[in-house]
Design an enzyme around this catalytic site. Sequence first.
Site, PDB file in Angstrom:
ATOM      1  CB  SER A  68      -0.955  -0.037   1.196  1.00 35.91           C
ATOM      2  OG  SER A  68      -1.962   0.940   1.091  1.00 35.91           O
ATOM      3  CD  GLU A 126      -5.752  -4.047  -3.371  1.00 32.06           C
ATOM      4  OE1 GLU A 126      -5.805  -3.462  -2.275  1.00 32.06           O
ATOM      5  OE2 GLU A 126      -4.757  -4.671  -3.775  1.00 32.06           O
ATOM      6  CG  HIS A 178      -5.890  -2.243   0.785  1.00 28.99           C
ATOM      7  ND1 HIS A 178      -5.059  -2.129  -0.306  1.00 28.99           N
ATOM      8  CD2 HIS A 178      -5.370  -1.400   1.729  1.00 28.99           C
ATOM      9  CE1 HIS A 178      -4.103  -1.271  -0.041  1.00 28.99           C
ATOM     10  NE2 HIS A 178      -4.250  -0.811   1.186  1.00 28.99           N
TER      11      HIS A 178
END
Length: 426
Positions: A186, A302, A357
């Site tokens: 990320s 995600e 995510h």
Amino acid sequence: MTGRPTGRLRGVPVDAPNEAATAAVRRTGPIRYATADRFGPPQRTPAGSDEAASGEICPQPPSRLDAVMGTPYDLYLQGEDCLSLRITAPAAPAPPRPVLVFFHGGGFSSGSGLLDWYDGSRLSAEGGLVVVSAGYRLGPLGFLRHQGVSEGNLGLLDQLEALRWVRENIARHGGDPDNVTACGQSAGAISLALLLRHPETPRLLRRAILQSPVLELATTLPEQAAEQGAFFAEALAGDPRTATFGELLGARSATAEHVAARTGSRVMPPFGPVLGVPPVPAEPPTAGLDGIDLLVGWTREELTAFGLPREAARAAEEEAFTRPVAEFARWARAAGARLATYRLDWAPEGSAYGATHCLELPLLLGDEAAWRDSPLLGTVPWHEVDAFGRALRATWSCFARTGRVDPAPTAGYPVRWGEDQGVSAA
């Protein structure tokens, strides 16, 4: 340094035993890799020094992904002595081992390399790697751009300094300084995508793994960052150089609301990297990545972590990941790198988030104690999580050792590997 620690992450004491830290590995740290005055550049610790760090993490609010990941069980003081790292290495003597340096995510606002979520014991024990998890400055302390205070990108300078420390010092910990893979998730992956533009970075690593890089967030222009910095300073109503942590975090929250109102998105962080501010050139170089191997990927759904329904998250995949990663891949290959891609499609039973995510994190790092009751894992028993994780860790370890992607360990598991890769298959 200014201010005193005022907050903690909830959970058990920091020195509680980690069940993954068995006799097969040794854990060292936290080690201070650099120091910094508030809004000053990092100053590397002397070569050959393993100075013990205080164990503080950068001042931060609760993570906006607590509902998805769960709340970390670690307990740490928050403070500015946060430029530290932890090393996990196999205990058995051996020739110098491949090194994997991990930079955590958290929207440039939360997280720490010291969290048990990011412990590298399983990767070390199974893959024979020396794993380094590094912290860096976050939020306004790391990324504020405001005239007379900071140009911005201090958090990226911290990460670059951590890579320099690894280059100079990791041999003492059993690692091979000529075989370093930088890995980020990320915000950590966005950081690496930008640091690859810096001419020194290819001399500090041979490979990089970018997990879920939201590359659209890597395009903040100087004038936009300056506007957000001016709003922050007005909300703070005081000198950022002497403000308490509570005052800084309060103004940060106000700035986050301002950015959300302006952009219509709560994915965009209030503070993050700025193009054209050192160490990030405004434009990516046309060469300089010769010999660099890259592995870049994301999860299928995600954006459920940020409030989108699963079907909407799938529909957004093209715009949020497929297209930006393809553009990044074209640049990287043209600059000399070899690149492979992946997509994680696993949707754990009992999870409302699907292949969301951060889902790959418990497969790669941490252990059952660190990830217990994590909502993103649903009702899947840990032995099933760890079995899939062992397969994924084998592929990551092979890439860190050789630069090759070996999809064989994940055969039968829901991972899709790109078919037109420049990285050779094992």
